[in-house]
Structures are given as structure tokens and as C-alpha cells.
Design an enzyme around this catalytic site. Structure first.
Site, short mmCIF file in Angstrom:
data_model
loop_
_atom_site.label_atom_id
_atom_site.label_comp_id
_atom_site.label_asym_id
_atom_site.label_seq_id
_atom_site.Cartn_x
_atom_site.Cartn_y
_atom_site.Cartn_z
N LYS A 71 19.04 36.61 107.96
CA LYS A 71 19.99 36.33 106.88
C LYS A 71 20.62 37.61 106.29
O LYS A 71 21.75 37.58 105.83
CB LYS A 71 19.31 35.53 105.77
CG LYS A 71 19.04 34.08 106.18
CD LYS A 71 18.21 33.39 105.12
CE LYS A 71 18.83 32.09 104.69
NZ LYS A 71 18.07 31.38 103.68
N ASP A 108 23.16 28.71 99.98
CA ASP A 108 21.87 28.37 99.35
C ASP A 108 22.04 28.15 97.84
O ASP A 108 21.45 27.23 97.27
CB ASP A 108 20.85 29.50 99.58
CG ASP A 108 20.29 29.47 100.99
OD1 ASP A 108 20.26 28.39 101.62
OD2 ASP A 108 19.88 30.55 101.48
#
Ligand code: ATR
Length: 279
Positions: A71, A108
Site C-alpha cells: 500500500k 479506506d
């Protein structure tokens, strides 16, 4: 003979990849919307990550989700990065443009906000301070989303003080640091209380947190979803507080990627939730 276009492909890239629930989630939407596409788990060793990602558009992939440990590393490779991914310092959703360039986004934080909004519509970022427990990758996304949405103050409690200090330095004056031992007291006046640590997950100790100082209308959120009902949420519910489990964030963070790759904005509902939980 007419040319049949290749089916659209997307997937999730990580190492290891076996645990990801994203294939079930996206697979459910693909069949619900009768899209002849595929969402595939892709395990790439870290040393193969860059070459692997660059080969995906040529294979017909429109984009991928990223999970551990990629990520953060993607940001140095991406051709363009959304403001929110840049602010968080990590991306979980890639879109491959037609010219072969890579766009990196992070969903997210908005997944978290959507999950809370749909479960507790009376909560708004303006409702009051937030208490966030933890200062890892998940906390970065959540703190960033809360601040961007307009929360007046984020109280941050983390076992390792220096990590909370780093987040405070990064996000600025609306973040206040709370001693780990005094986290429960900092619930006083908070409109939302969030566990962003892995404590409470199967195989880990529970998060030891008391809700005696919490306001009666506080929303309590756990990002852990195995088990669904953590000790943290159980205690909050026993105190009559509104609780939000971790599955909603998982489901909602997937929406923008699916829409970019497959052209349909998918619904998050009970049927999807049950499909993901029973997988
Ligand atoms: P993620 O990306 O899932 O957020 P992470 O970046 O490793 O994972 O962050 C994990 C978070 O859980 C951190 O806030 C960590 O606290 P430390 O900074 O002190 O390590 C917290 N955490 C993990 N295990 C913990 C434990 N046993 N007690 C308290 N906090 C814990």
C-alpha cells in the site's frame, strides 16, 4: 467474424494473498450486475511487485486493489495519486488508464465514513471530537478522513507514543495526543470512538477499554471484523452505545474501485454483507 472484446479484469495484489475477502465481495457484485468480468487474487512477491503491476494493463486488467505489503510502496511508482492517498501516504485502489499510466487512490477513509454514516445516520463529523485508538496504517486513513470531513478534534491514543506524535506532526493542530493509560478518560465528550488496532481480532488479546466516561450518544466503531462482535463492541453495547462493526468499512471501501473498473456503482446491502461474512 466480429471481434469479441476481452472480459474486464480486476483483482487484489498482496503477499501473501490467501486471506483476502475482496474476491468474494467483488465476485458477488459481478454476478449481481451480470457483468462478464473477473476479479482475481494475485500473489506477488515484493521483489516482483513493480514488474508484475506494470504487466497487468497489458493482460487486460483495468485496475487492482492493493493489500499488505504494497500500500505504501506503490506511491513511488504511480503516475498520478489522489489527494487523499497522498495525505494518507498509502493507496489501496489502482486504476490503469488507457495510456498505460497508473492512478493510485485510497478509499479506506471514505469506506470508514460511509460505513459509519449508513449505520448511524445521526452522526455527523460536526457532532464533536473523535477518539481514535491506534496510530498505524488504518489509523492514518481514518484520521485523515475524519479531519477532511470536518471533525473539530481527533484525540489519538497509541501504545507507542512516538507513532502518535508522528501522526500529530503529519496531520496538524486538530490532532491531540492522549496517554495510552488514559484513553478511556478521553472518551468524555467524544462523538465517535474508534479502535483502529488489531486488538480484539482472533488470536490477539482484547482491547481493554472502559466506556464509563463516554457520552450516551457516542458511536463506537471497531475496524476488526473477525470476530464481528469484539470485546470492545460488546462492552460498548452493554453501556447502551451505538456500535458499528468492521465489515461495513471493508464493503464500502470497495465501491469506488468496482465502479471505475466495471462501470456500475454497486450497492452495499445486507445480502452483500452476508455473502462476505459466510465466505
Ligand atoms: P494497520 O496497518 O493494520 O493499522 P499497523 O500499522 O501495524 O497495522 O498498526 C497496528 C496498530 O495496532 C498500532 O497502533 C499498534 O500500536 P504500536 O504503535 O504501539 O505498535 C497497535 N497495536 C498492535 N498490537 C498492540 C498491543 N498488543 N497493544 C496495544 N496496541 C497494539
Amino acid at each position: 467474424m466480429t471481434d469479441i472484446p476481452p472480459p474486464p479484469l480486476a483483482g487484489v495484489v498482496g503477499w501473501p494473498i490467501g486471506h483476502s475477502r475482496s474476491p468474494v465481495l467483488h465476485g458477488h457484485w459481478l454476478s449481481r450486475y451480470r457483468i462478464k468480468g473477473y476479479y482475481i487474487p494475485i500473489g506477488l512477491r515484493p521483489q516482483d511487485f513493480e514488474d508484475g503491476i506494470r504487466s497487468l494493463p497489458r493482460l487486460g486488467f483495468r485496475g487492482v486493489n492493493l493489500t499488505i505489503p504494497f500500500k505504501e510502496t506503490i506511491l513511488s511508482m504511480a503516475d498520478s495519486i489522489s489527494d487523499r492517498a497522498a495525505l494518507i501516504g498509502a493507496a489501496n485502489t489502482l486504476v490503469f488508464r488507457e495510456d498505460g499510466s497508473i492512478y493510485a487512490d485510497n478509499t479506506d477513509g471514505i469506506g470508514f465514513l460511509e460505513s459509519v454514516r449508513s449505520s448511524a445516520p445521526y452522526w455527523s463529523p460536526k457532532s464533536g471530537p473523535a477518539l481514535v485508538i491506534g496510530a498505524g496504517g488504518a489509523a492514518r486513513a481514518i484520521v485523515s478522513a475524519l479531519l477532511t470531513a470536518g471533525v473539530p478534534e481527533v484525540r489519538l491514543a497509541n501504545r507507542t507514543r512516538t507513532k502518535a506524535e508522528m501522526l500529530k506532526e503529519h496531520f496538524g493542530a486538530r490532532v491531540t495526543q492522549i496517554d495510552w493509560e488514559r484513553a478511556s478518560e478521553a472518551a468524555a465528550g467524544a462523538a465517535i470512538i474508534v479502535n483502529t488496532t488489531a486488538l480484539g481480532m482472533v488470536g490477539k488479546p482484547p482491547l481493554n477499554f472502559g466506556f464509563e466516561h463516554a457520552a450516551p450518544n457516542a458511536v463506537v466503531v471497531d475496524i476488526v471484523y473477525t470476530p464481528l462482535e469484539t470485546e470492545f463492541l460488546k462492552r460498548a453495547a452493554e453501556c447502551g452505545l451505538h456500535v458499528v462493526d468492521g465489515v461495513g468499512m471493508l464493503l464500502h471501501q470497495a465501491v469506488p474501485g468496482f465502479e471505475s473498473w466495471f462501470g456500475v456503482r454497486p450497492e452495499v446491502d445486507e445480502e452483500l454483507r452476508n455473502a462476505v461474512l459466510s465466505a
